[in-house]
Design an enzyme around this catalytic site. Structure first.
Site, PDB file in Angstrom:
ATOM      1  N   CYS A   1       0.779  -1.361   0.004  1.00  0.00           N
ATOM      2  CA  CYS A   1       0.087   0.073  -0.090  1.00  0.00           C
ATOM      3  C   CYS A   1       0.709   1.450  -0.012  1.00  0.00           C
ATOM      4  O   CYS A   1       1.533   1.442  -0.703  1.00  0.00           O
ATOM      5  CB  CYS A   1      -1.015   0.048   1.313  1.00  0.00           C
TER       6      CYS A   1
ATOM      7  N   HIS B   1      -3.693  -5.031   0.003  1.00  0.00           N
ATOM      8  CA  HIS B   1      -3.744  -5.655   1.175  1.00  0.00           C
ATOM      9  C   HIS B   1      -3.526  -7.300   1.119  1.00  0.00           C
ATOM     10  O   HIS B   1      -4.603  -7.818   1.575  1.00  0.00           O
ATOM     11  CB  HIS B   1      -4.779  -5.001   2.056  1.00  0.00           C
TER      12      HIS B   1
ATOM     13  N   GLU C   1      -2.614  -8.740   3.322  1.00  0.00           N
ATOM     14  CA  GLU C   1      -2.841  -9.264   4.945  1.00  0.00           C
ATOM     15  C   GLU C   1      -4.552  -9.290   4.931  1.00  0.00           C
ATOM     16  O   GLU C   1      -4.954  -9.774   6.088  1.00  0.00           O
ATOM     17  CB  GLU C   1      -2.536  -8.235   5.915  1.00  0.00           C
TER      18      GLU C   1
END
Ligand SMILES: Nc1ncnc2c1ncn2[C@@H]1O[C@H](COP(=O)(O)OP(=O)(O)O)[C@@H](O)[C@H]1O
Ligand SMILES: Nc1ncnc2c1ncn2[C@@H]1O[C@H](COP(=O)(O)OP(=O)(O)O)[C@@H](O)[C@H]1O
Ligand SMILES: [Mg+2]
Ligand SMILES: [Mg+2]
Lengths: 1076, 359
Positions: free
Chosen positions: B249, B333, B335
């Site tokens: 990001c 993202h 994650e």
């Protein structure tokens, strides 16, 4: 990779007749798929036995075969057409199982046909409970503890190990057929026996029961490059234990955190990859409400009812995309048809709430057990969209057409708290209303959650609604502030409900609203929560701020759809609505459709110029009309649903196109209609309307028994009965109906004779009659339940001419513009009597249009718009007969509805229909019966037990059976009659005569065919009922009409004459010019 | 019931019910299309400086729990929803959304047509806005919006990032994580793979980092305009060729600048969990979790860097890779939290790179 170039011709298998568990969703899927394949430049061959579908239309596939969906017939088509590929995943369970049988029989290999989309191994891994379980264990996805059994004692043994309750789930079935939850051993034995019968591989799964867990579904797509997406997830309001098809379902899930949502999403992707599905797939999970623990319940490696729902809920066309994937395209190569900008490779984001509500047939089947379980009982469903859950739920309730506008159910008020509590714990069709009542009585939410196992989130929302209802009635007339009104509308309360609660009239409330500018806005379903501009005109209403549906320029006409599929109003009416829309567009008129059935083609986003997914009740329809200000409204094509809206719509000042409201009323109002027939000198069965038991008796005496009695204004022959004597009449009047001045009971002379049915199109001048249909069963068996033959086989020219003359005169007298349907009974005096006139599209329109090649809906629509039939190339009168004989055979769902009497009568009971076409009647009938699922024994034993009334007439039929080499068994009375006539027969014991009696013999498989006609009354405990039910449960054909039996005998005879199974594509049915 | 008002710099105002804290706050107004994951959104530091509008109408259904927060507190400047749920239901729920916002001092606005707001932002692009429960006068509020600071130029990263280094123990590789406002799940994803994660403040000097003798460096997500943290780009340049670098990001944008590229502001950004991202190497498409208002300009990248991922919706750069050095990054993202785990494989790739470089 782009679409496979090695494919030229692709075959699609449809799902056959509408039965409980398999409704219109497959017409929607199949239609989308066929168009999607044609878009890719492929030649499409379609096989489906259901004539009432859009997918079996001439223009849907290059070759359309309306043939029985059995291995032998489909194999014929395969050998004839030699397609390169077969798409088995669009025809529901039927299509899937057929593909399986064809490949196991080596047919696909022999012809060199490749299974597209989902390989055989995958189908097996998903459908065979054993393989499925081991596959999941292989990828450590959890499944409930279970045993796969093929014998009852194994089931019992396992249940003893893990303890009751246990769930029984047959393999390769749909709608949970034959399954159930067993709380004890006797139940387990019963259910397992039934389950094994229903599974084509005699296999059932006995499984640990996770009652009360959340039931969550995911719709997943995968392409050949292994790209996967989930289209949407859905949460069942009714937790595990109630079939998803019978559950109130909400999309997206509401009570799952992102962690839970993603946990199950990840599992879904893992599973579809392990299965290797190329296309769409539905995965059902059970999720523990108190932990992250979950179980995989089942996978459907095909489009399904749920995928249709998901498509309508999100705007994502699953079937269309699945078809493209099957021919080699990748998700990122397929455009998102809704935005027109993005690709099919994304996950829809919703910014609204969707509620699906099932529609059950219990209004028709008074005796049926209304409890819900793992076996589906609903015939259809509605979907509603809102910006709040409450709004969506209330819209759904309104859409059901069960005369409910709120969550108030009078019956519940009388109940004691104890009874109420009890009714909460047993799922049944009206439970939602009982839940509402409990909350109304201030049962703590937790307590209601305890007994109903419904998540408190849903209960709290229902409580919001109830609270507001109570507030409104407390405040009454003066208390109704703009603020309350707005709040009420945001909670989805109907004007009618608000009126009821505050003591205003519905009109008052509307006026108040409109003065306050409190009208709904229309929002778009765009798959992306407004992130991107969208092109599709798919709208829903909400009491919100911003409206997104700008008026379209040009001529606009609104078509009212037919709502949920129910007995008496099936997919036929969606067929009519869709064709009407298409015809309008051809005429350069903007077609706007309003409907609420997520299963249908009519609610596909690209069918009409504009789609409003809304309840078909006056309030919601008029809201749309006030916004759209259309040039006219069409009510002829949406069955009784649309017809019933004609008056309110007209009263609201909108123009009804076609036959006027007044003329329609003449046909529906008993007295006006009688007067008309009087004037026209057209006979109808004598009779009258009775407002009391005595009046009824008087009429009966006047016209003479038997009489046919029924409450006024009904659809589908509800509560209609043939009554043979005074006692029965009184009995009926007491029990079956409550008579009152506003609800008279109609008493007509029952005319014994042949029933014929006519559909006609009129432009106000000419009346075109595409054809006459002759019923195999005599009048007294509902037209929708009888076998209809085209062209008629036994009508004298005189009678035909009379029918044509009557029809034309009636059409003119009623100033019909558009369609007209008339049923006649031809008395023994060879006089046609008019039974009823429906100034609208009828059940038989799709069938007749297909067999004659005359596009009735197109003609009707054009006529309504003012064009003349002559100019379209049609002369008035009866059209030239098409060269083939075809029969329409009804299909029933009795296996799903235990406790329902299977005997035919004036009440309609069938859920669907099939069609058989051939050069001669016997062959057509044979095909029709096979398609309808009758498995006629070549030899064996026939049980005959008929009422005294029928004994004489039965003799010749049974004699033929005996001559065909069948062994005849009969109950004492019938046996005597047969012996007397010199027919070899063996007497058998009735139930109360000890064993081995009829039922024992049936159970022992010693009887292959049952002929049983009704003796007075229909009390379930009666002998006949038991026999008929037992036969049905054991899959033994049970014939309850002598006429049907006569037909069956001719079929048996015909079959002995050898090979009849030739197949004919629709494209070769008729020589008529298709004026499309 | 207290009222609240949202004013945009273009003059549009939306009035509704206030929930959560009272007061007034300004920020960049953005929309998020996720149907679940509001707790993760509230606590994602990347939203610092922004007023978030949720497009899904029912927010708060499953409450707030103790596990799903992505940082020590909520960082959004304001939260706008169609309807908030006062009776949440979920086994993990500890409190309702409203109570949480109150406790976090965040102003909430409910009862507005969030779809209308979203369409406005889609058409006119992200705008500055003011959310207030104290000043309900449209003119003055719009004026405030017009005069409020732009996102660029605020020291947002410094506001959210850790001030002291700290270590999350692990017995595998040692990874230094530059904290520009990292989400907890980045740490968890590394830690779950055995990594010892040393989380360092954004302005940590490269030599400090080398002292730790790490196996790799991760540049985290974070709020605001990457050009506001040019110092981070300078640092990142130092590691290239000497350590495996993985940017996420804001970390990806920083890397873009470090490689000599340019970044630019997107009209209304990507915020949601349903974005299709194509891996240009494998041709595979993944559904990924997004939260970014800026992007790296493909044309500005040097030839030794290639675009490894693109967004199928608008073809913007979603990932890049150095042709010769163990340096790669993604704009989205991996994650998740909220969102799919489709892209978690990127952490495995990073592990593989570290392993390869160690030998
Ligand atoms: N182990 C179980 N415990 C409780 N309910 C179950 C279990 N398995 C299935 N059910 C219920 O039975 C219903 C029908 O089962 P399913 O296998 O989905 O039948 P079908 O193949 O007709 O969809 C499910 O929707 C679910 O509500
Ligand atoms: N007077 C009658 N004599 C004989 N049969 C009748 C008579 N009236 C109705 N029927 C039978 O009942 C069926 C249903 O009656 P109908 O008026 O068509 O009701 P619906 O509106 O449900 O179609 C008809 O199809 C016909 O078989
Ligand atoms: Mg199921
Ligand atoms: Mg009828």
């Amino acid at each position: 990779m782009p679409r496979r170039k090695d494919l030229r011709k692709v075959m699609v298998i449809g799902s056959g007749p509408i039965v409980i568990g398999q409704a219109a969703e497959f017409d929607y899927a199949g239609t989308q798929a066929c168009r999607s394949l044609k878009e890719e430049g492929l030649e499409v061959v379609l096989v489906n036995s259901n004539p009432a579908t859009i997918m079996t239309d001439m223009n849907m596939a290059d070759r359309v075969y309306i043939e029985p969906l059995t291995p032998e017939f489909v194999a014929k088509v395969v050998r004839l057409e030699r397609p390169d590929g077969l798409l088995p995943t669009l025809g529901g369970q039927v299509g899937l199982n057929l593909a399986l049988e064809l490949s196991e029989a080596g047919v696909l290999q022999e012809v060199g046909v490749e299974l597209l989309g989902t390989p055989l191994s995958t189908i097996k891994r998903a459908e065979d409970r054993e393989l499925f379980r081991s596959m999941l264990q292989g990828i450590n996805e959890p499944v409930p503890q279970s045993a796969i059994v093929s014998a009852v004692d194994e089931a019992v043994k396992f249940a003893r190990e893990i303890g009751f309750p246990v769930v029984v789930r047959p393999a390769y079935t749909l709608g949970g057929t034959g399954g159930g939850i067993a709380y004890g051993e006797p139940e387990l034995v019963e259910i397992t026996t039934r389950g094994l019968k229903h599974s084509i591989i005699r296999q059932v799964l006995v499984e640990q029961c996770v009652l009360g867990w959340k039931e969550i579904e995911y719709e997943v797509m995968r392409d050949a490059a292994d790209n996967c997406i989930t289209v949407c997830n859905m949460e069942n309001l009714d937790p595990m234990g109630v079939h998803t098809g019978d559950s109130i379902v909400v999309a997206p899930s509401q009570t799952l955190s992102d962690k839970e949502y993603q946990l199950l999403r990840a599992a879904s992707l893992k599973i579809i990859r392990a299965l290797g599905v190329e296309g769409g797939c539905n995965i059902q999970f059970a999720l523990d409400p108190q932990s992250f623990q979950y179980y995989v319940i089942e996978v459907n490696p095909r489009v399904s009812r749920s995928s249709a729902l998901a498509s309508k809920a999100t705007g994502y066309p699953i079937a269309k995309v699945a078809a493209k994937i099957a021919v080699g395209l990748r998700l990122d190569e397929i455009k998102n048809a809704v935005t027109g900008k993005t690709y099919a490779c994304f996950e829809p984001a919703l910014d609204y709430v969707v509620v699906k509500f099932p529609r059950w047939p219990f209004d028709k089947f008074a005796s049926a057990d209304r409890a819900l379980g793992t076996q589906m009982k609903s015939t259809g469903e509605v979907m509603a969209i809102g910006r709040t859950f409450e709004e969506a739920l209330m819209k759904a309730v309104r859409s059901l057409e069960i005369r409910r506008y709120s969550l108030m159910l009078p019956e519940t008020v009388k109940l004691s708290n104890e009874e109420l509590e009890k009714r909460l714990s047993i799922p049944h069709d009206e439970r939602l209303f009982y839940v509402a009542e409990a909350l109304r009585r201030d049962f703590p939410v937790e307590r209601v959650a305890q007994s109903s196992q419904i998540d408190t989130w849903f209960l709290q929302k229902i409580k919001n609604i109830v609270r507001h209802e109570q507030a409104l009635s407390r405040q009454g007339r003066d208390g109704l502030s703009p603020k309350n009104l707005k709040a009420a509308k945001r909670l989805g309360l109907a004007d009618r409900t608000i009126a009821q609660l505050t003591g205003f009239s519905e009109a008052d409330i509307r006026n108040m609203r409109e003065e306050l500018g409190l009208v709904p806005v229309f929002k778009m379903v765009d798959t992306c929560a407004a992130e991107f501009e969208a092109e599709t005109p798919y709208y829903y209403s909400s009491y919100e701020e911003e409206d997104e549906a700008p008026l379209e320029p040009g001529r606009r006409v609104v078509v009212l759809g037919s709502g949920p599929i129910r007995i008496g109003q099936g997919i036929e009416f969606d067929y009519c609505s869709v064709h009407c829309v298409w015809a309008l567009r051809q005429e350069g008129v903007k077609a706007i459709i309003i409907n609420n059935n997520p299963e249908t083609v009519s609610t596909d986003f690209d069918t009409a110029d504009r789609l409003y997914f809304e309840p078909l009740v006056p309030e919601d329809v008029i809201n749309i009309l006030k916004k759209e200000r259309p040039d006219g409204v069409l009510v002829q094509f949406g069955g009784q649903t649309a017809i019933n809206l004609a008056k309110p719509v007209a009263d609201a000042g909108f123009k009804i196109l076609g036959t006027s409201v007044e003329d329609t009323d003449v046909a529906e109002d008993r007295e006006k209609f009688d007067a008309l027939l009087e004037r026209l000198k057209i006979p109808r069965p004598p009779g009258g309307a009775a407002f009391s038991i005595n009046e009824a008796a008087a009429i009966a005496r006047r016209v003479g028994f038997p009489v046919l009695v029924r409450p006024s204004y009904v659809l589908g022959g509800r509560a209609m009965e043939i009554v043979y004597n005074q006692d029965d009449l009184v009995e009926y009047m007491r029990s079956a109906v409550q008579v009152s001045p506003e609800h008279p009971v109609l008493v007509d002379k029952y005319i014994l004779g042949k029933e014929v049915e006519v559909d006609a199109v009129s432009d106000g001048e000419d009346v075109v009659i595409p054809g006459i249909m002759e019923h195999v069963e005599r009048a007294g068996v509902h037209s929708g339940d009888s076998i209809a033959v085209y062209p008629p086989q036994n009508l004298t020219p005189t009678i035909t001419n009379k029918i044509v003359d009557y029809t034309i005169r009636l059409a003119k007298a009623l100033r019909v513009k558009g369609l007209l349907n008339i049923q006649y009974v031809i008395g023994l005096n060879n006089e046609p009597y008019v039974l009823e006139v429906n100034p609208r599209a009828s059940r038989t329109v799709p069938y007749l249009s297909k067999i004659t090649g005359i596009p009735m809906i197109t003609l009707a629509t054009r006529a309504i718009l003012g064009r003349k039939l002559a100019e379209m190339g049609y002369r008035g009168g009866l059209c030239r007969e098409a060269p083939h004989v075809s029969v329409k055979v009804p299909v029933f769902s009795f296996a799903k509805l235990l406790d329902v009497d299977v005997s035919l009568g004036p009440e309609m009971k069938s859920t669907g229909e099939v069609m058989g076409v051939s050069g001669d009647f016997a062959a057509a009938l044979y095909k029709g019966c096979i398609a309808a699922g009758y498995s006629f024994p070549k030899e064996g034993t026939v049980l005959v037990t008929v009422s005294d009334r029928d004994k004489q007439e039965t003799l010749p039929i049974v004699r033929e059976l005996a001559d065909l080499g069948f062994k005849i068994l009969a109950t004492s009375g019938t046996a005597k009659a047969l012996q007397a006539a010199g027919i070899p027969v063996e007497a058998v014991k009735k139930l109360y005569e000890g064993s081995p009696n009829i039922v024992d013999l049936l159970r022992a498989g010693k009887i292959n065919l049952v002929l049983n006609t009704l003796t007075r009354g229909r009390m379930p405990e009666r002998e006949g009922f038991r026999i008929r039910r037992t036969a049905v449960e054991l899959g033994v054909p049970c014939i309850t009409s002598l006429d049907t039996m006569r037909a069956v005998v001719s079929v048996l005879k015909a079959r002995m004459q050898g090979d009849l199974v030739s197949v004919i594509p629709l494209q070769e049915y008729s020589l008529e010019e298709v004026a499309m | 019931m207290m009222r609240a008002m949202l004013a945009l710099e273009d003059g549009t105002v939306y009035e509704g019910d206030a929930f959560g804290a009272a007061g007034e706050s300004w920020g960049e107004v953005v929309f998020n299309t996720g149907m679940t994951g509001y707790q993760e959104v509230l606590t994602d530091p990347s939203y610092c400086g922004q007023i978030v509008v949720m497009t899904y109408p029912l927010i708060g259904n499953y409450g707030i729990n103790n596990e799903d927060s992505e940082s020590r507190r909520a960082f959004v400047r304001g939260f706008v929803v169609r309807e908030t749920c006062s009776t949440p239901s979920n086994w993990r729920s500890r409190c309702g959304l409203e109570a949480y916002l109150l406790q976090q001092g965040i102003i909430g606005l409910s009862g507005v047509d969030t779809r209308a707001v979203t369409k406005r932002l889609r058409e006119c692009g992200t705008m500055r806005g003011v959310l207030s429960t104290v000043d309900l006068d449209p003119e003055s509020l719009v004026a405030k919006a017009k005069n409020s600071p732009h996102l660029t130029g605020q020291a947002l990263v410094e506001e959210v990032a850790t001030r002291e280094p700290f270590v999350v123990p692990g017995n595998g590789y040692r990874v230094v994580l530059f904290d520009f406002g990292t989400k907890n799940n980045i740490i968890r994803c590394l830690n779950r793979r055995g990594c010892e994660v040393i989380v360092v403040p954004p302005q940590t000097k490269p030599e400090e980092v080398f002292k730790y003798q790490p196996d790799g460096v991760v540049l985290s997500n974070g709020p605001g305009d990457p050009t506001d943290v040019s110092y981070a780009a300078d640092a990142a340049r130092e590691f290239m060729g000497r350590l495996p670098v993985f940017g996420i990001c804001l970390g990806h944008q920083v890397l873009g600048l470090a490689l000599g590229g340019r970044t630019y502001k997107l009209k209304f950004g990507h915020r949601g969990v349903n974005h299709p991202v194509k891996d240009m190497v494998t041709g595979r498409v993944y559904i990924t979790s997004h939260n970014h208002g800026f992007a790296v300009d493909e044309t500005s990248l040097p030839e030794e860097v290639f675009v490894s991922h693109i967004n199928l919706n608008d073809n913007t750069v979603e990932g890049m890779r150095h042709r010769y050095l163990p340096v790669f990054s993604v704009q989205y993202h991996p994650e998740a939290s909220p969102g799919t785990n489709d892209a978690e494989y990127l952490f495995d790739e990073f592990m593989a790179v570290m392993q390869h470089e160690r030998r």
